[in-house]
Design a protein around this motif. Structure first.
Motif, PDB file in Angstrom:
ATOM      1  N   GLY A 240      18.324  -3.745  62.421  1.00 18.35           N
ATOM      2  CA  GLY A 240      17.434  -4.565  61.600  1.00 18.35           C
ATOM      3  C   GLY A 240      16.393  -3.770  60.836  1.00 18.35           C
ATOM      4  O   GLY A 240      15.476  -4.353  60.233  1.00 18.35           O
TER       5      GLY A 240
ATOM      6  N   ILE B  21      15.915 -14.345  55.284  1.00 21.94           N
ATOM      7  CA  ILE B  21      14.885 -13.378  54.862  1.00 21.94           C
ATOM      8  C   ILE B  21      14.633 -13.538  53.367  1.00 21.94           C
ATOM      9  O   ILE B  21      15.568 -13.549  52.572  1.00 21.94           O
TER      10      ILE B  21
ATOM     11  N   LEU C  85      28.183  -9.736  62.071  1.00 18.63           N
ATOM     12  CA  LEU C  85      26.963  -9.050  61.634  1.00 18.63           C
ATOM     13  C   LEU C  85      27.164  -8.319  60.314  1.00 18.63           C
ATOM     14  O   LEU C  85      26.284  -8.336  59.444  1.00 18.63           O
TER      15      LEU C  85
ATOM     16  N   ASP D 200      26.894 -10.705  57.456  1.00 18.16           N
ATOM     17  CA  ASP D 200      25.728 -11.587  57.505  1.00 18.16           C
ATOM     18  C   ASP D 200      24.769 -11.236  56.360  1.00 18.16           C
ATOM     19  O   ASP D 200      24.159 -10.156  56.355  1.00 18.16           O
ATOM     20  N   SER D 201      24.627 -12.138  55.418  1.00 20.99           N
ATOM     21  CA  SER D 201      23.752 -11.895  54.265  1.00 20.99           C
ATOM     22  C   SER D 201      22.273 -12.097  54.595  1.00 20.99           C
ATOM     23  O   SER D 201      21.421 -11.857  53.748  1.00 20.99           O
ATOM     24  N   ARG D 202      21.974 -12.568  55.797  1.00 25.03           N
ATOM     25  CA  ARG D 202      20.598 -12.757  56.267  1.00 25.03           C
ATOM     26  C   ARG D 202      19.780 -13.585  55.257  1.00 25.03           C
ATOM     27  O   ARG D 202      18.742 -13.156  54.758  1.00 25.03           O
ATOM     28  N   GLU D 203      20.315 -14.764  54.980  1.00 27.59           N
ATOM     29  CA  GLU D 203      19.701 -15.642  53.989  1.00 27.59           C
ATOM     30  C   GLU D 203      18.317 -16.115  54.408  1.00 27.59           C
ATOM     31  O   GLU D 203      17.528 -16.563  53.570  1.00 27.59           O
TER      32      GLU D 203
ATOM     33  N   ARG E  57      12.993  -8.385  51.969  1.00 21.78           N
ATOM     34  CA  ARG E  57      14.199  -7.646  52.335  1.00 21.78           C
ATOM     35  C   ARG E  57      13.972  -6.137  52.248  1.00 21.78           C
ATOM     36  O   ARG E  57      13.393  -5.638  51.282  1.00 21.78           O
TER      37      ARG E  57
ATOM     38  N   ASP F 230      18.040  -4.393  55.690  1.00 19.11           N
ATOM     39  CA  ASP F 230      18.839  -5.617  55.560  1.00 19.11           C
ATOM     40  C   ASP F 230      20.017  -5.451  54.619  1.00 19.11           C
ATOM     41  O   ASP F 230      20.987  -6.205  54.690  1.00 19.11           O
TER      42      ASP F 230
END
Length: 294
Positions: A164, A74, A66, A69-72, A79, A167
């Motif tokens: 969450g 989103i 986690l 995690d770059s949360r691509e 963001r 981000d």
């Protein structure tokens, strides 16, 4: 030209101010020395954490976590960014506070979908006056940075990131490059990037390492401590920069006061000389009038 009484009053007022600026210079010098010592004493521990984290990432490069995690998935415009802005609790430190606030304003203008976290009374008052919502603030942290307070901030940042709510997490602070150069900068705390640890040297290279109970569990403990270390370092660096900036500002004010005193002393001597000359002229004129009458 002002009379001697007015000049004397101005000289006294400036001397009193000069004593205050000189005292503030000495106080900031003492605080700066103590803060630098505290940072040097804790740096080895956090540096060792970075080395351990770099070794782990080198041996398990495929592991997902986690905190990395770059949360691509989103989109960029969706963001939510969290900005931790470190300012001082008071002014009289040159452009120290202004430079940090300027970066924060630019980031908030470029990324409206952001949350603002502020350390320091100056920053809180400024953004409150501008009507900028502050999501949380940390009281009494700017003037006395400590590991406990860094941990409180880190826990809040990690909690919001894990839930969450945000981000990405950034910290905006002032880095003390040297005794004459301080530079505001922004670094990303979360998500961490593996490339940031690629250049961290390890004293001993182990072909095999064992992580118990699991690599994820180990990261769950190491990363929060690393984040706390970054925040503590930023708090101390900002505090050192503040004291250094205040030292320079007070030193400049003390020198300016000395120049003003030199100028006023010249004016005072001239006014006093003019008054004496006037008195001598009046006495001589009176004596001449007496002779002419007799």
């Amino acid at each position: 030209m002002a009379n001697t009484k007015e000049i004397q009053n101005r000289i006294k007022s400036i001397k009193d101010t000069q004593k205050i600026t000189n005292a503030m210079y000495m106080i900031s010098s003492s605080k700066l020395k103590k803060a630098r010592t505290d940072l040097e004493n804790t740096e080895p521990y956090f540096y060792t954490l970075q080395v351990a984290l770099a070794r782990m990432l080198r041996h398990v490069p495929e592991m997902e976590h986690l905190y990395f995690d770059s949360r691509e998935g989103i989109k960029e415009e969706d963001r939510r960014r969290g900005y931790l802005v470190i300012t001082a609790d008071k002014g009289m430190a040159g452009a120290y506070n202004h430079n940090v606030i300027k970066i924060a304003e630019q980031e908030l203008a470029a990324h409206p979908n952001s949350e603002l976290y502020v350390v320091g009374q100056v920053g809180r008052h400024y953004f409150a006056k501008k009507g900028v919502p502050i999501d949380i603030h940390f009281q009494y942290t700017a003037q006395n940075p400590s590991l406990h307070r860094a941990r409180v901030i880190a826990d809040k940042m990690l909690e919001n990131y894990e839930n969450g709510d945000i981000d990405e997490v950034y910290i905006i602070y002032t880095n003390m490059k040297s005794s004459v150069v301080v530079e505001p900068q922004m670094i990303q705390l979360l998500p961490m990037k593996r490339t940031d640890f690629a250049g961290v040297p390890a004293d001993v290279f182990h072909e095999e390492i064992t992580m118990e109970p699991s690599p994820k569990a180990v990261l769950d403990r190491i990363v929060p401590n690393c984040v706390m270390g970054y925040i503590y370092g930023a708090l101390v660096e900002s505090f050192c920069s503040e004291q250094n900036s205040r030292m320079m500002a007070m030193d400049s004010a003390t020198k300016s006061a000395k120049e003003m005193l030199d100028d006023l002393n010249i004016k005072y001597n001239r006014a006093r000389q003019a008054a004496i000359t006037q008195e001598i002229t009046e006495i001589a004129g009176g004596a001449r009038a007496q002779r002419d009458r007799s």
